[in-house]
Design a protein around this motif. Sequence first.
Motif, PDB file in Angstrom:
ATOM      1  N   UNK A  34       0.807  -1.248   0.042  1.00  0.00           N
ATOM      2  CA  UNK A  34      -0.082   0.248   0.080  1.00  0.00           C
ATOM      3  C   UNK A  34       0.825   1.081   0.076  1.00  0.00           C
ATOM      4  N   UNK A  35       0.095   2.506  -0.242  1.00  0.00           N
ATOM      5  CA  UNK A  35       0.708   3.666  -0.360  1.00  0.00           C
ATOM      6  C   UNK A  35      -0.284   4.733   0.060  1.00  0.00           C
ATOM      7  N   UNK A  36      -0.029   5.819   0.456  1.00  0.00           N
ATOM      8  CA  UNK A  36      -0.833   6.857   0.849  1.00  0.00           C
ATOM      9  C   UNK A  36      -0.650   8.011  -0.704  1.00  0.00           C
ATOM     10  N   UNK A  37      -1.411   8.975  -0.349  1.00  0.00           N
ATOM     11  CA  UNK A  37      -1.262   9.985  -1.396  1.00  0.00           C
ATOM     12  C   UNK A  37      -0.001  10.962  -1.207  1.00  0.00           C
ATOM     13  N   UNK A  38       0.088  11.996  -1.801  1.00  0.00           N
ATOM     14  CA  UNK A  38       1.347  13.136  -1.751  1.00  0.00           C
ATOM     15  C   UNK A  38       1.422  13.606  -0.309  1.00  0.00           C
ATOM     16  N   UNK A  39       2.586  14.136  -0.046  1.00  0.00           N
ATOM     17  CA  UNK A  39       2.836  15.205   1.228  1.00  0.00           C
ATOM     18  C   UNK A  39       3.225  16.256   0.400  1.00  0.00           C
ATOM     19  N   UNK A  40       2.452  17.390   0.906  1.00  0.00           N
ATOM     20  CA  UNK A  40       2.581  18.822   0.231  1.00  0.00           C
ATOM     21  C   UNK A  40       2.850  19.634   1.441  1.00  0.00           C
ATOM     22  N   UNK A  41       3.854  20.299   1.426  1.00  0.00           N
ATOM     23  CA  UNK A  41       4.192  21.401   2.616  1.00  0.00           C
ATOM     24  C   UNK A  41       5.124  22.333   2.234  1.00  0.00           C
ATOM     25  N   UNK A  42       5.572  23.137   3.257  1.00  0.00           N
ATOM     26  CA  UNK A  42       6.684  24.063   2.951  1.00  0.00           C
ATOM     27  C   UNK A  42       7.742  23.964   4.125  1.00  0.00           C
ATOM     28  N   UNK A  43       9.134  24.257   3.882  1.00  0.00           N
ATOM     29  CA  UNK A  43      10.127  23.960   4.667  1.00  0.00           C
ATOM     30  C   UNK A  43      10.744  25.302   5.118  1.00  0.00           C
ATOM     31  N   UNK A  44      11.047  25.767   6.496  1.00  0.00           N
ATOM     32  CA  UNK A  44      11.890  26.786   6.650  1.00  0.00           C
ATOM     33  C   UNK A  44      11.238  28.022   6.422  1.00  0.00           C
ATOM     34  N   UNK A  45      11.916  29.149   6.869  1.00  0.00           N
ATOM     35  CA  UNK A  45      11.542  30.435   6.565  1.00  0.00           C
ATOM     36  C   UNK A  45      11.082  30.991   5.410  1.00  0.00           C
ATOM     37  N   UNK A 178       4.505  22.454  12.019  1.00  0.00           N
ATOM     38  CA  UNK A 178       5.596  22.923  12.255  1.00  0.00           C
ATOM     39  C   UNK A 178       6.329  23.214  13.595  1.00  0.00           C
ATOM     40  N   UNK A 179       7.589  22.609  13.688  1.00  0.00           N
ATOM     41  CA  UNK A 179       8.454  22.948  15.084  1.00  0.00           C
ATOM     42  C   UNK A 179       9.722  23.454  14.703  1.00  0.00           C
ATOM     43  N   UNK A 180      10.343  23.733  15.742  1.00  0.00           N
ATOM     44  CA  UNK A 180      11.893  24.202  15.788  1.00  0.00           C
ATOM     45  C   UNK A 180      12.728  23.072  15.199  1.00  0.00           C
ATOM     46  N   UNK A 181      12.478  21.848  15.092  1.00  0.00           N
ATOM     47  CA  UNK A 181      13.588  20.720  14.685  1.00  0.00           C
ATOM     48  C   UNK A 181      13.566  20.543  13.407  1.00  0.00           C
ATOM     49  N   UNK A 182      12.035  20.185  12.704  1.00  0.00           N
ATOM     50  CA  UNK A 182      12.010  19.847  11.443  1.00  0.00           C
ATOM     51  C   UNK A 182      11.814  21.067  10.576  1.00  0.00           C
ATOM     52  N   UNK A 183      10.982  22.115  11.142  1.00  0.00           N
ATOM     53  CA  UNK A 183      10.442  23.155  10.217  1.00  0.00           C
ATOM     54  C   UNK A 183       9.722  22.933   9.443  1.00  0.00           C
ATOM     55  N   UNK A 184       8.596  22.064   9.151  1.00  0.00           N
ATOM     56  CA  UNK A 184       8.020  21.600   8.255  1.00  0.00           C
ATOM     57  C   UNK A 184       6.487  21.970   8.663  1.00  0.00           C
ATOM     58  N   UNK A 185       5.756  22.333   7.647  1.00  0.00           N
ATOM     59  CA  UNK A 185       4.333  22.385   7.878  1.00  0.00           C
ATOM     60  C   UNK A 185       3.702  21.996   6.610  1.00  0.00           C
ATOM     61  N   UNK A 186       2.492  21.721   6.602  1.00  0.00           N
ATOM     62  CA  UNK A 186       1.759  21.093   5.324  1.00  0.00           C
ATOM     63  C   UNK A 186       0.481  20.188   5.478  1.00  0.00           C
ATOM     64  N   UNK A 187       0.509  19.334   4.636  1.00  0.00           N
ATOM     65  CA  UNK A 187      -0.445  18.070   4.921  1.00  0.00           C
ATOM     66  C   UNK A 187       0.087  16.995   4.099  1.00  0.00           C
ATOM     67  N   UNK A 188      -0.424  15.555   4.480  1.00  0.00           N
ATOM     68  CA  UNK A 188      -0.354  14.653   3.877  1.00  0.00           C
ATOM     69  C   UNK A 188      -1.750  13.642   3.658  1.00  0.00           C
ATOM     70  N   UNK A 189      -1.847  13.219   2.543  1.00  0.00           N
ATOM     71  CA  UNK A 189      -3.232  12.481   1.965  1.00  0.00           C
ATOM     72  C   UNK A 189      -3.056  11.184   2.808  1.00  0.00           C
ATOM     73  N   UNK A 190      -4.016  10.930   3.527  1.00  0.00           N
ATOM     74  CA  UNK A 190      -4.050   9.458   4.368  1.00  0.00           C
ATOM     75  C   UNK A 190      -4.762   8.566   3.488  1.00  0.00           C
TER      76      UNK A 190
END
Length: 203
Positions: A34-45, A178-190
């Motif tokens: 199995x696999x899920x859909x795309x992960x779409x996000x933004x990284x860093x400032x 988003x957090x201070x370690x990975x600094x990633x925000x966005x969404x993932x299709x489950x």
Amino acid sequence: MKKALFIAVLALMGTAAYAQSGSGFGIKAGLSYNKNGDLVGTVGDAAQNITEGAEGKTGYHFGFWGKLDFPKLYLRPEIVYTKTKSTYQVQGNSNDYDVSKLDVPVLLGYKLVGPLHVFAGPAFQYTLSNDLGDLDIDDVESDFTVGLNAGIGVNIGRLGLDVRYERGFSENEAQLIGDNIADISGRVDSRPSQVIFSASLKL
């Protein structure tokens, strides 16, 4: 000789089909790719946009089934615990996306010949949990979704073997926080897309 062998094969197929014929219930288990859909996000400032496709992994399932049998058709509801896994590469790191859910397929089957049959029907899905490796992730958008199961199977005595394809009807996203370690925000299709191999036993 050939005629006798042909008759013996037909008799064996008929015996196997008869052993699984009739209404009843049982247990089942198996593996899936199995696999899920795309992960779409933004990284860093700099808000660098990323889109990552999932790498398929092996999952598993187990559960129970019931069957209402008719001359050429059957109705088979199931209740199954399913664990799926996909992998996303984000900033050079591999993150496994684990999803646990309860599936309730309601399948309508058609008996082709002997022990061979085909089936299809909706699969009602309830998400129990989802986890994306080291990344913080929120709950999915909707705990309850609907998918489609379709496949082909064969019955050998009390044992049944089938292979099916499952696909979710609509996107069901989970938010990356988003957090201070990975600094990633966005969404993932489950929403899952998977090929499922199952073995079932009539009790």
